[in-house]
Design a protein around this motif. Structure first.
Motif, mmCIF file in Angstrom:
data_model
loop_
_atom_site.group_PDB
_atom_site.id
_atom_site.type_symbol
_atom_site.label_atom_id
_atom_site.label_comp_id
_atom_site.label_asym_id
_atom_site.label_seq_id
_atom_site.Cartn_x
_atom_site.Cartn_y
_atom_site.Cartn_z
ATOM 1 N N LEU A 1 60.432 -49.881 33.614
ATOM 2 C CA LEU A 1 61.720 -50.016 32.936
ATOM 3 C C LEU A 1 61.475 -50.571 31.535
ATOM 4 C CD1 LEU A 1 63.679 -51.697 35.889
ATOM 5 C CD2 LEU A 1 63.596 -49.264 35.300
ATOM 6 N N THR A 2 62.041 -49.926 30.520
ATOM 7 C CA THR A 2 61.746 -50.323 29.146
ATOM 8 C C THR A 2 63.001 -50.743 28.392
ATOM 9 O OG1 THR A 2 62.061 -48.161 28.085
ATOM 10 C CG2 THR A 2 59.940 -48.538 29.161
ATOM 11 N N GLY A 3 62.861 -51.790 27.588
ATOM 12 C CA GLY A 3 63.979 -52.238 26.760
ATOM 13 C C GLY A 3 63.878 -53.721 26.456
ATOM 14 N N GLU B 1 66.992 -55.663 28.240
ATOM 15 C CA GLU B 1 67.600 -54.472 28.838
ATOM 16 C C GLU B 1 66.823 -54.047 30.080
ATOM 17 O OE1 GLU B 1 69.599 -50.296 27.461
ATOM 18 O OE2 GLU B 1 68.172 -51.270 26.124
ATOM 19 N N ALA B 2 65.501 -54.237 30.053
ATOM 20 C CA ALA B 2 64.691 -53.907 31.221
ATOM 21 C C ALA B 2 65.121 -54.736 32.431
ATOM 22 C CB ALA B 2 63.215 -54.138 30.915
ATOM 23 N N GLN B 3 65.447 -56.016 32.206
ATOM 24 C CA GLN B 3 65.914 -56.863 33.312
ATOM 25 C C GLN B 3 67.270 -56.397 33.849
ATOM 26 O OE1 GLN B 3 65.435 -60.597 31.051
ATOM 27 N NE2 GLN B 3 64.206 -61.359 32.751
ATOM 28 N N ARG B 4 68.161 -55.975 32.932
ATOM 29 C CA ARG B 4 69.456 -55.467 33.388
ATOM 30 C C ARG B 4 69.271 -54.211 34.233
ATOM 31 N NH1 ARG B 4 71.219 -56.456 28.112
ATOM 32 N NH2 ARG B 4 71.391 -54.229 27.659
ATOM 33 N N MET B 5 68.349 -53.344 33.806
ATOM 34 C CA MET B 5 68.090 -52.135 34.582
ATOM 35 C C MET B 5 67.486 -52.477 35.937
ATOM 36 S SD MET B 5 66.923 -49.075 32.021
ATOM 37 C CE MET B 5 65.484 -49.849 31.343
ATOM 38 N N LEU C 1 58.157 -54.125 34.161
ATOM 39 C CA LEU C 1 59.134 -54.278 33.071
ATOM 40 C C LEU C 1 58.434 -54.370 31.722
ATOM 41 C CD1 LEU C 1 60.931 -54.847 35.538
ATOM 42 C CD2 LEU C 1 62.002 -56.682 34.235
ATOM 43 N N GLU C 2 58.857 -53.520 30.817
ATOM 44 C CA GLU C 2 58.394 -53.563 29.420
ATOM 45 C C GLU C 2 59.575 -54.111 28.625
ATOM 46 O OE1 GLU C 2 58.672 -53.155 25.781
ATOM 47 O OE2 GLU C 2 59.405 -51.193 26.451
ATOM 48 N N GLU C 3 59.452 -55.335 28.098
ATOM 49 C CA GLU C 3 60.599 -56.044 27.543
ATOM 50 C C GLU C 3 60.489 -56.352 26.047
ATOM 51 O OE1 GLU C 3 62.317 -59.015 30.491
ATOM 52 O OE2 GLU C 3 60.205 -59.014 31.082
ATOM 53 N N ARG C 4 59.617 -55.626 25.334
ATOM 54 C CA ARG C 4 59.435 -55.940 23.909
ATOM 55 C C ARG C 4 59.993 -54.876 22.969
ATOM 56 N NH1 ARG C 4 53.360 -56.801 22.726
ATOM 57 N NH2 ARG C 4 53.076 -55.121 24.236
ATOM 58 N N ASP D 1 58.452 -47.848 19.947
ATOM 59 C CA ASP D 1 58.044 -49.073 20.657
ATOM 60 C C ASP D 1 57.941 -48.815 22.154
ATOM 61 O OD1 ASP D 1 58.016 -50.532 18.322
ATOM 62 O OD2 ASP D 1 59.847 -51.652 18.749
ATOM 63 N N ASN D 2 58.942 -48.116 22.707
ATOM 64 C CA ASN D 2 58.922 -47.778 24.137
ATOM 65 C C ASN D 2 57.591 -47.154 24.521
ATOM 66 O OD1 ASN D 2 62.383 -46.641 24.189
ATOM 67 N ND2 ASN D 2 61.581 -48.643 24.736
ATOM 68 N N ALA D 3 57.171 -46.164 23.739
ATOM 69 C CA ALA D 3 55.940 -45.437 24.054
ATOM 70 C C ALA D 3 54.707 -46.316 23.903
ATOM 71 C CB ALA D 3 55.824 -44.207 23.154
ATOM 72 N N GLN D 4 54.623 -47.050 22.813
ATOM 73 C CA GLN D 4 53.432 -47.859 22.548
ATOM 74 C C GLN D 4 53.292 -49.010 23.539
ATOM 75 O OE1 GLN D 4 53.989 -48.892 18.416
ATOM 76 N NE2 GLN D 4 53.205 -46.934 17.685
ATOM 77 N N PHE D 5 54.384 -49.723 23.805
ATOM 78 C CA PHE D 5 54.316 -50.860 24.719
ATOM 79 C C PHE D 5 54.155 -50.401 26.167
ATOM 80 C CE2 PHE D 5 56.929 -53.276 21.374
ATOM 81 C CZ PHE D 5 55.773 -53.740 20.762
#
Length: 257
Positions: free
Chosen positions: A127-129, A137-141, A157-160, A166-170
Protein backbone atom coordinates in the motif's frame (compact mmCIF):
# COMPACT_ATOMS: atom_id res chain seq x y z
CA UNK A 1 10.69 29.24 -7.22
CA UNK A 2 10.57 26.23 -9.55
CA UNK A 3 8.06 24.52 -7.26
CA UNK A 4 5.78 27.57 -7.36
CA UNK A 5 6.01 27.68 -11.16
CA UNK A 6 5.12 24.00 -11.40
CA UNK A 7 2.15 24.48 -9.09
CA UNK A 8 0.96 27.40 -11.20
CA UNK A 9 1.23 25.41 -14.45
CA UNK A 10 -0.62 22.46 -12.88
CA UNK A 11 -3.40 24.80 -11.72
CA UNK A 12 -3.94 25.93 -15.32
CA UNK A 13 -4.91 22.38 -16.32
CA UNK A 14 -8.16 22.91 -14.42
CA UNK A 15 -10.57 24.62 -16.84
CA UNK A 16 -12.07 27.05 -14.33
CA UNK A 17 -8.66 28.33 -13.20
CA UNK A 18 -7.54 28.89 -16.79
CA UNK A 19 -10.83 30.64 -17.57
CA UNK A 20 -10.38 33.00 -14.61
CA UNK A 21 -6.87 33.91 -15.77
CA UNK A 22 -8.13 34.52 -19.30
CA UNK A 23 -10.90 36.75 -17.95
CA UNK A 24 -8.24 38.65 -16.02
CA UNK A 25 -6.20 39.16 -19.19
CA UNK A 26 -9.39 40.21 -20.94
CA UNK A 27 -10.02 42.86 -18.29
CA UNK A 28 -6.46 44.13 -18.76
CA UNK A 29 -7.02 44.31 -22.51
CA UNK A 30 -10.19 46.29 -21.91
CA UNK A 31 -8.27 48.78 -19.77
CA UNK A 32 -5.76 49.10 -22.61
CA UNK A 33 -8.66 49.72 -24.98
CA UNK A 34 -8.11 46.44 -26.84
CA UNK A 35 -11.82 45.76 -27.01
CA UNK A 36 -11.76 42.99 -29.63
CA UNK A 37 -9.03 41.09 -27.79
CA UNK A 38 -10.95 41.48 -24.52
CA UNK A 39 -14.15 40.11 -26.06
CA UNK A 40 -12.31 37.20 -27.68
CA UNK A 41 -10.63 36.22 -24.41
CA UNK A 42 -13.90 36.49 -22.48
CA UNK A 43 -15.82 34.36 -24.99
CA UNK A 44 -13.10 31.71 -25.06
CA UNK A 45 -12.82 31.67 -21.26
CA UNK A 46 -16.54 31.08 -20.76
CA UNK A 47 -16.76 28.54 -23.59
CA UNK A 48 -13.74 26.60 -22.28
CA UNK A 49 -15.15 25.96 -18.82
CA UNK A 50 -18.70 25.51 -20.10
CA UNK A 51 -17.61 22.85 -22.59
CA UNK A 52 -15.68 20.79 -20.06
CA UNK A 53 -18.49 21.03 -17.50
CA UNK A 54 -20.71 18.97 -19.83
CA UNK A 55 -20.60 15.33 -18.59
CA UNK A 56 -20.47 13.87 -22.12
CA UNK A 57 -17.48 16.07 -23.00
CA UNK A 58 -15.78 15.12 -19.75
CA UNK A 59 -16.35 11.41 -20.40
CA UNK A 60 -14.97 11.76 -23.93
CA UNK A 61 -11.80 13.43 -22.64
CA UNK A 62 -11.24 10.89 -19.87
CA UNK A 63 -11.90 8.03 -22.24
CA UNK A 64 -8.76 8.87 -24.21
CA UNK A 65 -6.75 7.80 -21.15
CA UNK A 66 -8.98 5.10 -19.75
CA UNK A 67 -9.39 3.08 -22.97
CA UNK A 68 -5.73 1.99 -22.86
CA UNK A 69 -6.41 -0.34 -19.94
CA UNK A 70 -9.97 -1.72 -19.76
CA UNK A 71 -11.27 -3.21 -16.52
CA UNK A 72 -10.23 -6.80 -15.80
CA UNK A 73 -11.64 -9.59 -13.67
CA UNK A 74 -9.19 -9.97 -10.79
CA UNK A 75 -9.67 -13.74 -10.69
CA UNK A 76 -8.34 -14.08 -14.26
CA UNK A 77 -5.09 -12.18 -13.57
CA UNK A 78 -1.74 -13.99 -13.74
CA UNK A 79 0.12 -14.69 -10.52
CA UNK A 80 2.61 -12.07 -9.41
CA UNK A 81 5.11 -11.40 -6.63
CA UNK A 82 3.01 -8.61 -5.12
CA UNK A 83 -0.05 -6.42 -5.54
CA UNK A 84 0.70 -2.67 -5.43
CA UNK A 85 -2.18 -0.32 -4.65
CA UNK A 86 -1.54 3.36 -5.29
CA UNK A 87 -3.16 5.92 -3.03
CA UNK A 88 -5.37 8.55 -4.58
CA UNK A 89 -7.11 10.50 -1.84
CA UNK A 90 -9.85 7.92 -1.83
CA UNK A 91 -13.06 8.35 0.13
CA UNK A 92 -13.77 5.53 2.58
CA UNK A 93 -17.31 6.46 3.55
CA UNK A 94 -18.33 2.86 2.94
CA UNK A 95 -16.42 1.86 6.10
CA UNK A 96 -19.34 3.23 8.13
CA UNK A 97 -21.66 0.60 6.69
CA UNK A 98 -22.37 -2.53 8.67
CA UNK A 99 -22.34 -4.95 5.75
CA UNK A 100 -19.73 -4.35 3.07
CA UNK A 101 -19.66 -6.48 -0.07
CA UNK A 102 -16.63 -6.41 -2.36
CA UNK A 103 -18.85 -6.53 -5.42
CA UNK A 104 -20.50 -3.25 -4.37
CA UNK A 105 -17.16 -1.39 -4.41
CA UNK A 106 -16.55 -1.23 -8.15
CA UNK A 107 -14.63 2.06 -8.00
CA UNK A 108 -12.48 1.24 -4.97
CA UNK A 109 -8.79 0.56 -5.45
CA UNK A 110 -8.47 -1.25 -2.12
CA UNK A 111 -11.41 -3.48 -3.06
CA UNK A 112 -9.76 -4.38 -6.39
CA UNK A 113 -6.53 -5.21 -4.56
CA UNK A 114 -8.41 -7.24 -1.96
CA UNK A 115 -10.23 -9.22 -4.66
CA UNK A 116 -6.90 -10.06 -6.35
CA UNK A 117 -5.32 -11.14 -3.04
CA UNK A 118 -8.35 -13.24 -2.03
CA UNK A 119 -8.17 -14.89 -5.46
CA UNK A 120 -4.58 -15.94 -4.67
CA UNK A 121 -2.96 -13.76 -7.34
CA UNK A 122 -0.08 -12.64 -5.07
CA UNK A 123 1.04 -13.33 -1.48
CA UNK A 124 1.53 -9.70 -0.41
CA UNK A 125 -0.07 -6.30 -0.94
CA UNK A 126 1.99 -3.10 -0.93
CA UNK A 127 0.00 0.00 0.00
CA UNK A 128 1.52 3.32 -1.05
CA UNK A 129 0.90 6.88 0.09
CA UNK A 130 2.61 9.41 2.35
CA UNK A 131 1.18 11.44 5.20
CA UNK A 132 -1.60 13.87 4.38
CA UNK A 133 -2.68 14.44 7.97
CA UNK A 134 -2.46 12.56 11.24
CA UNK A 135 -1.74 9.24 9.53
CA UNK A 136 -0.40 8.25 6.13
CA UNK A 137 -2.61 7.35 3.22
CA UNK A 138 -1.08 3.87 3.28
CA UNK A 139 -2.29 3.46 6.88
CA UNK A 140 -5.81 4.58 5.92
CA UNK A 141 -5.83 2.02 3.12
CA UNK A 142 -4.62 -0.65 5.54
CA UNK A 143 -7.59 0.05 7.82
CA UNK A 144 -9.94 -0.18 4.85
CA UNK A 145 -8.50 -3.37 3.38
CA UNK A 146 -8.58 -5.08 6.79
CA UNK A 147 -12.37 -4.66 6.70
CA UNK A 148 -12.38 -6.47 3.36
CA UNK A 149 -10.70 -9.59 4.74
CA UNK A 150 -6.99 -8.91 4.17
CA UNK A 151 -4.89 -9.31 7.36
CA UNK A 152 -1.99 -7.07 8.41
CA UNK A 153 0.38 -10.00 7.88
CA UNK A 154 -0.19 -9.72 4.12
CA UNK A 155 0.54 -5.98 3.98
CA UNK A 156 3.61 -3.84 3.38
CA UNK A 157 3.24 -0.07 3.79
CA UNK A 158 5.16 2.51 1.77
CA UNK A 159 4.50 5.78 3.61
CA UNK A 160 6.92 8.33 2.12
CA UNK A 161 5.59 9.03 -1.36
CA UNK A 162 4.13 12.34 -2.53
CA UNK A 163 3.87 11.58 -6.26
CA UNK A 164 3.56 8.69 -8.70
CA UNK A 165 7.31 8.74 -9.32
CA UNK A 166 7.83 8.55 -5.54
CA UNK A 167 5.39 5.62 -5.44
CA UNK A 168 7.54 3.71 -7.92
CA UNK A 169 10.93 4.55 -6.42
CA UNK A 170 9.99 3.94 -2.78
CA UNK A 171 8.08 0.77 -3.67
CA UNK A 172 11.16 -0.50 -5.50
CA UNK A 173 13.33 0.20 -2.45
CA UNK A 174 10.86 -1.67 -0.25
CA UNK A 175 10.00 -4.57 -2.54
CA UNK A 176 13.07 -5.50 -4.59
CA UNK A 177 15.12 -6.71 -1.60
CA UNK A 178 12.23 -9.10 -0.98
CA UNK A 179 12.51 -10.50 -4.50
CA UNK A 180 9.48 -8.67 -5.93
CA UNK A 181 9.80 -8.22 -9.68
CA UNK A 182 6.30 -8.74 -11.13
CA UNK A 183 3.51 -6.63 -9.67
CA UNK A 184 -0.22 -6.30 -10.17
CA UNK A 185 -0.53 -2.51 -10.26
CA UNK A 186 -3.86 -1.17 -8.97
CA UNK A 187 -4.88 2.41 -9.65
CA UNK A 188 -7.61 4.27 -11.52
CA UNK A 189 -7.95 3.74 -15.27
CA UNK A 190 -7.31 7.45 -15.69
CA UNK A 191 -4.01 7.29 -13.83
CA UNK A 192 -2.89 3.90 -15.17
CA UNK A 193 -0.96 5.01 -18.34
CA UNK A 194 1.39 7.20 -16.28
CA UNK A 195 1.64 4.71 -13.41
CA UNK A 196 2.62 1.87 -15.76
CA UNK A 197 5.28 4.07 -17.37
CA UNK A 198 7.01 5.05 -14.12
CA UNK A 199 6.78 1.58 -12.52
CA UNK A 200 8.32 -0.04 -15.59
CA UNK A 201 11.01 2.62 -15.48
CA UNK A 202 11.66 1.59 -11.86
CA UNK A 203 12.38 -1.95 -13.07
CA UNK A 204 9.12 -3.77 -12.41
CA UNK A 205 7.26 -6.08 -14.75
CA UNK A 206 3.77 -4.53 -14.53
CA UNK A 207 0.37 -6.15 -14.94
CA UNK A 208 -2.21 -3.33 -14.92
CA UNK A 209 -5.34 -3.67 -12.78
CA UNK A 210 -7.33 -0.53 -13.64
CA UNK A 211 -10.22 0.63 -11.48
CA UNK A 212 -13.05 2.57 -13.17
CA UNK A 213 -14.17 5.92 -11.79
CA UNK A 214 -17.88 5.87 -12.53
CA UNK A 215 -19.96 9.02 -12.78
CA UNK A 216 -23.55 8.27 -11.79
CA UNK A 217 -26.13 9.79 -14.10
CA UNK A 218 -29.71 8.60 -14.38
CA UNK A 219 -31.09 10.54 -17.34
CA UNK A 220 -30.09 11.69 -20.81
CA UNK A 221 -30.54 15.31 -19.69
CA UNK A 222 -28.01 14.93 -16.88
CA UNK A 223 -25.48 13.65 -19.41
CA UNK A 224 -25.59 16.98 -21.22
CA UNK A 225 -26.39 19.39 -18.41
CA UNK A 226 -23.24 21.26 -17.23
CA UNK A 227 -22.20 20.36 -13.70
CA UNK A 228 -19.36 21.19 -11.26
CA UNK A 229 -18.49 17.50 -10.89
CA UNK A 230 -18.01 17.09 -14.66
CA UNK A 231 -15.80 20.19 -14.69
CA UNK A 232 -13.70 18.71 -11.87
CA UNK A 233 -13.45 15.36 -13.67
CA UNK A 234 -12.31 17.14 -16.84
CA UNK A 235 -9.68 19.00 -14.84
CA UNK A 236 -8.36 15.73 -13.44
CA UNK A 237 -8.04 14.33 -16.94
CA UNK A 238 -6.21 17.43 -18.23
CA UNK A 239 -3.83 17.29 -15.28
CA UNK A 240 -3.17 13.63 -16.05
CA UNK A 241 -2.47 14.36 -19.72
CA UNK A 242 0.04 17.04 -18.68
CA UNK A 243 1.70 14.79 -16.09
CA UNK A 244 1.90 11.92 -18.58
CA UNK A 245 3.63 14.19 -21.11
CA UNK A 246 6.16 15.25 -18.46
CA UNK A 247 6.77 11.60 -17.49
CA UNK A 248 7.47 10.69 -21.13
CA UNK A 249 9.91 13.60 -21.43
CA UNK A 250 11.73 12.63 -18.24
CA UNK A 251 11.93 9.04 -19.41
CA UNK A 252 13.35 10.12 -22.77
CA UNK A 253 15.96 12.35 -21.11
CA UNK A 254 17.12 9.50 -18.88
CA UNK A 255 17.46 7.18 -21.88
CA UNK A 256 19.54 9.79 -23.74
CA UNK A 257 21.79 10.34 -20.72
Amino acid sequence: MLSLLQSFVVSLTYPLILSLWLLGFGAACLLLRRRKAAIALAVFAVAWSLTWSIPQASDWLRGHLEFHYPKVNEETLPKADAIVILGGGQYYGWLKKQNIRLDDLESSRVAAGARAWLAGRAPVIILTGGKTGRISEAQRMAEAINRLGVPDSALLLEERSRSTRDNAQFTAALAKPRGVRTVLLVTSGLHMPRAVLVFREAGFHVVPVPVPERARRMTWLRSWLPSPSALWRSGRAMKEFAALAVAHLQNREEVVM
